[in-house]
Design an enzyme around this catalytic site. Structure first.
Site, PDB file in Angstrom:
ATOM      1  N   THR A  24     -26.516 -34.381   3.859  1.00  0.00           N
ATOM      2  CA  THR A  24     -25.797 -33.144   4.103  1.00  0.00           C
ATOM      3  C   THR A  24     -25.838 -32.326   2.816  1.00  0.00           C
ATOM      4  O   THR A  24     -26.213 -32.830   1.754  1.00  0.00           O
ATOM      5  CB  THR A  24     -24.337 -33.425   4.509  1.00  0.00           C
ATOM      6  OG1 THR A  24     -23.697 -32.195   4.840  1.00  0.00           O
ATOM      7  CG2 THR A  24     -23.558 -34.083   3.378  1.00  0.00           C
TER       8      THR A  24
ATOM      9  N   ARG B  15     -28.620 -17.512   5.038  1.00  0.00           N
ATOM     10  CA  ARG B  15     -27.227 -17.555   4.565  1.00  0.00           C
ATOM     11  C   ARG B  15     -26.810 -18.986   4.211  1.00  0.00           C
ATOM     12  O   ARG B  15     -25.690 -19.401   4.466  1.00  0.00           O
ATOM     13  CB  ARG B  15     -26.266 -16.974   5.623  1.00  0.00           C
ATOM     14  CG  ARG B  15     -26.495 -15.518   5.946  1.00  0.00           C
ATOM     15  CD  ARG B  15     -26.256 -14.639   4.736  1.00  0.00           C
ATOM     16  NE  ARG B  15     -26.520 -13.233   5.048  1.00  0.00           N
ATOM     17  CZ  ARG B  15     -26.488 -12.246   4.148  1.00  0.00           C
ATOM     18  NH1 ARG B  15     -26.206 -12.529   2.883  1.00  0.00           N
ATOM     19  NH2 ARG B  15     -26.747 -11.019   4.490  1.00  0.00           N
TER      20      ARG B  15
ATOM     21  N   HIS C 284      11.777 -24.546 -37.089  1.00  0.00           N
ATOM     22  CA  HIS C 284      12.190 -23.244 -36.557  1.00  0.00           C
ATOM     23  C   HIS C 284      11.571 -22.105 -37.366  1.00  0.00           C
ATOM     24  O   HIS C 284      12.068 -20.978 -37.350  1.00  0.00           O
ATOM     25  CB  HIS C 284      13.715 -23.095 -36.556  1.00  0.00           C
ATOM     26  CG  HIS C 284      14.435 -24.292 -36.024  1.00  0.00           C
ATOM     27  ND1 HIS C 284      14.672 -24.499 -34.684  1.00  0.00           N
ATOM     28  CD2 HIS C 284      14.947 -25.386 -36.664  1.00  0.00           C
ATOM     29  CE1 HIS C 284      15.303 -25.638 -34.515  1.00  0.00           C
ATOM     30  NE2 HIS C 284      15.477 -26.202 -35.690  1.00  0.00           N
TER      31      HIS C 284
ATOM     32  N   ARG D 283     -17.215 -22.632  -8.287  1.00  0.00           N
ATOM     33  CA  ARG D 283     -18.372 -22.103  -9.013  1.00  0.00           C
ATOM     34  C   ARG D 283     -17.941 -21.273 -10.219  1.00  0.00           C
ATOM     35  O   ARG D 283     -18.713 -21.089 -11.156  1.00  0.00           O
ATOM     36  CB  ARG D 283     -19.229 -21.231  -8.094  1.00  0.00           C
ATOM     37  CG  ARG D 283     -19.965 -22.001  -7.021  1.00  0.00           C
ATOM     38  CD  ARG D 283     -20.867 -21.071  -6.228  1.00  0.00           C
ATOM     39  NE  ARG D 283     -21.391 -21.729  -5.038  1.00  0.00           N
ATOM     40  CZ  ARG D 283     -22.592 -21.518  -4.532  1.00  0.00           C
ATOM     41  NH1 ARG D 283     -23.404 -20.672  -5.138  1.00  0.00           N
ATOM     42  NH2 ARG D 283     -22.982 -22.130  -3.441  1.00  0.00           N
TER      43      ARG D 283
ATOM     44  N   ASP E 186     -27.596 -21.653   0.922  1.00  0.00           N
ATOM     45  CA  ASP E 186     -28.322 -21.845  -0.333  1.00  0.00           C
ATOM     46  C   ASP E 186     -29.096 -23.159  -0.373  1.00  0.00           C
ATOM     47  O   ASP E 186     -30.226 -23.211  -0.879  1.00  0.00           O
ATOM     48  CB  ASP E 186     -27.374 -21.738  -1.526  1.00  0.00           C
ATOM     49  CG  ASP E 186     -26.200 -22.704  -1.473  1.00  0.00           C
ATOM     50  OD1 ASP E 186     -25.979 -23.320  -0.412  1.00  0.00           O
ATOM     51  OD2 ASP E 186     -25.484 -22.832  -2.492  1.00  0.00           O
TER      52      ASP E 186
ATOM     53  N   ARG F   6     -21.414 -13.359 -24.974  1.00  0.00           N
ATOM     54  CA  ARG F   6     -20.823 -13.107 -26.293  1.00  0.00           C
ATOM     55  C   ARG F   6     -20.508 -14.380 -27.075  1.00  0.00           C
ATOM     56  O   ARG F   6     -20.618 -14.409 -28.296  1.00  0.00           O
ATOM     57  CB  ARG F   6     -19.539 -12.286 -26.111  1.00  0.00           C
ATOM     58  CG  ARG F   6     -18.909 -11.786 -27.399  1.00  0.00           C
ATOM     59  CD  ARG F   6     -17.718 -10.880 -27.094  1.00  0.00           C
ATOM     60  NE  ARG F   6     -17.030 -10.433 -28.290  1.00  0.00           N
ATOM     61  CZ  ARG F   6     -17.333  -9.353 -28.994  1.00  0.00           C
ATOM     62  NH1 ARG F   6     -18.356  -8.611 -28.624  1.00  0.00           N
ATOM     63  NH2 ARG F   6     -16.636  -9.016 -30.053  1.00  0.00           N
TER      64      ARG F   6
ATOM     65  N   SER G 213     -10.176  -4.599 -40.546  1.00  0.00           N
ATOM     66  CA  SER G 213      -9.560  -3.495 -39.821  1.00  0.00           C
ATOM     67  C   SER G 213     -10.389  -2.240 -40.051  1.00  0.00           C
ATOM     68  O   SER G 213     -10.872  -2.004 -41.159  1.00  0.00           O
ATOM     69  CB  SER G 213      -8.126  -3.262 -40.298  1.00  0.00           C
ATOM     70  OG  SER G 213      -7.623  -2.034 -39.810  1.00  0.00           O
TER      71      SER G 213
ATOM     72  N   GLN H  76     -16.757 -35.025   3.665  1.00  0.00           N
ATOM     73  CA  GLN H  76     -18.055 -34.409   3.403  1.00  0.00           C
ATOM     74  C   GLN H  76     -18.255 -34.233   1.901  1.00  0.00           C
ATOM     75  O   GLN H  76     -19.362 -34.354   1.385  1.00  0.00           O
ATOM     76  CB  GLN H  76     -18.152 -33.051   4.115  1.00  0.00           C
ATOM     77  CG  GLN H  76     -19.544 -32.444   4.050  1.00  0.00           C
ATOM     78  CD  GLN H  76     -19.646 -31.173   4.850  1.00  0.00           C
ATOM     79  OE1 GLN H  76     -19.390 -30.086   4.327  1.00  0.00           O
ATOM     80  NE2 GLN H  76     -20.010 -31.297   6.123  1.00  0.00           N
TER      81      GLN H  76
END
Length: 481
Positions: A106, A80, A154, A333, A82, A14, A284, A236
């Site tokens: 790694t 399993r 205010h 992610r 990616d 959108r 509206s 890591q």
């Protein structure tokens, strides 16, 4: 699959810009991984590692964007994992490199370094739009630096300011956001090649314990990836505290944007300033006369989301167990791309609003006329004293007349008639001819115009000077529905 049959994030479907959506797309993410694998193999070959052929590097380079998602998805369902799924898919189209892709690395070599590249590019996109927004608002400030308007504290009537001076309050905060975002962008470093727990042990095996070559590899891969420096130590992953450094200025900008849009909504209620309203726009479904500030409302709504996303990265950084844990992955992610997408949308909408802000001087003048008589009483007292009157006597005269006028305004709903009461009181005859000058709004705005000029010249223009090449590329700020 019918896109309307499943949930689609409105951030993308959108609102989002094409550039930011593409930056966080799968195409960008996985082609970035492939570039990183190419950079690693290139640097390893340059440093004398055997078994990496020119043909392997050539095939990798030729297939950076040739991603077979079906193959990768099928492999991920099996494994399993990616990263290994995409190593496999890359090897199929670059068979000469299949045995050396990801050599010594790694998973976080591509995931973390890839994120840093994507985040840096996202910051560039955000900074560019923020520069456009600042430039547009600075022009508005200059154009209306002299126009008196009723100030509010205010949200109650206070001394006068000018329309341009008020807008500099927004502009100053946007300058701080630019500083903070540029600082975060400039501070970004590369994770580099650090191995599974950050010790580079795998590369010690590959380079037979040659520390100099391993340090050179770290530096060279970073250079090939467009970074001048690396984080000196990692686990890591790179420290998730870096994500805090990235999200903090984005969330802070969200607070700025919310404040600006709220002010515009208040001013729209007063009918003094309005955001753009297109010819066929409907305010509206029931009340045909409505001109709702929908853009500013959207800014407030999305900014609230942007402001709270900092909580995700704060919590993630606080629970990184020892060298790493995987409970950061799914959260990151979602939270980090959403922060960039949301900030991008807010900036696009802000730019659209600033380009089309409508000011109604007559409404502003009428509101000043309603309140200025009370504010001018001190000037009237001083003018009477200069004619020989007693300050205390004059103060009492003004007090009585002011209360009478206030009663008429509050209880009878009529206009403020204090000035007419003063003119009709013989005591004030000595200054009747001076009253128009004493009521000139331009004499109540202090140094507002000069402050605007000084602020633009000495702060805004100076801050924007390094971005002159960006300002010249300012595009239209068309927003999605």
């Amino acid at each position: 699959m019918d896109k309307n049959a499943t949930y689609n994030s409105p951030l993308v479907s959108r609102y989002a810009s094409k550039d930011m959506s593409e930056n966080f797309s799968n195409n960008t993410r996985f082609s970035t991984w492939r570039k990183l694998w190419l950079n690693l193999a290139t640097a390893e070959k340059e440093l004398g590692l055997e078994g990496i052929s020119d043909k392997a590097l050539e095939q990798m380079k030729e297939n950076i964007h040739n991603i077979d998602y079906q193959v990768a998805e099928e492999e991920e369902r099996r494994r399993r994992h990616d990263v290994m799924a995409h190593v496999h898919a890359f090897g199929l189209v670059a068979p000469e490199a299949a045995g050396i892709i990801h050599l010594g690395a790694t998973s976080c070599y591509v995931t973390d370094n890839g994120d840093l590249l994507i985040f840096r590019n996202a910051l560039d996109l955000i900074i560019k739009k923020l520069v456009w927004v600042i430039d547009e608002l600075s022009q508005f400030c200059t154009a209306y630096k002299d126009l008196p308007t009723l100030g509010f504290t205010h949200f109650q009537p206070a001394q006068l300011t000018t329309v341009g001076k008020r807008a500099t309050l927004w502009l100053q905060e946007l300058l701080w956001d630019l500083r903070n975002l540029q600082r975060a962008r400039d501070d970004l470093k590369f994770r580099g090649v650090k191995g599974t727990t950050g010790t580079q042990a795998s590369f010690m095996q590959l380079f037979h314990g040659d520390h100099d070559k391993i340090e050179a590899l770290d530096k060279r891969v970073s250079e090939l990836s467009g970074f001048d420096d690396v984080y000196p130590v990692t686990g890591q992953t790179y420290s998730r505290k870096i994500d805090i450094d990235i999200l903090s200025p984005l969330s802070s900008f969200g607070a700025t944007a919310h404040r600006i849009a709220t002010d515009i909504r208040l001013l729209a209620h007063l009918k003094e300033i309005e955001e753009p309203f297109e010819r066929d726009q409907i305010g509206s479904s029931a009340m045909a006369y409505k001109r709702n500030p929908m853009r500013s409302e959207r800014i407030c709504s999305l900014s609230r989301h942007l402001m709270v996303l900092i909580g995700d990265v704060l919590q993630t950084a606080s629970v990184q167990w020892l060298e790493r844990t995987l409970d950061d992955s799914a959260n990151r992610r979602i939270s980090i791309p959403e922060a960039f997408l949301t900030a991008d949308i807010v900036l696009t909408t802000l730019l659209n609003v600033f380009k089309g802000l409508v000011v109604y001087p007559k409404v502003i003048s009428r509101r000043i006329d309603q309140e200025l008589p009370f504010m001018a009483t001190e000037n009237i007292i001083m003018a009477m004293v200069s004619k020989g009157a007693s300050r205390q006597d004059c103060h009492e005269q003004i007090r009585v007349l002011s209360h009478q006028a206030a009663r008429v305004v509050k209880e009878e709903g009529k206009e403020n008639d204090l000035i007419e009461r003063i003119k009709n009181t013989p005591y004030f005859a000595p200054i009747i001819d001076d009253i128009p000058k004493l009521l000139d709004p331009s004499t109540f705005i202090g140094r507002a115009p000069e402050q605007v000029e000084s602020f633009i010249a000495n702060h805004v223009n100076v801050a924007l000077k390094p971005y002159s090449h960006i300002i010249s590329t300012k595009s239209d700020s068309e927003i999605n529905v």
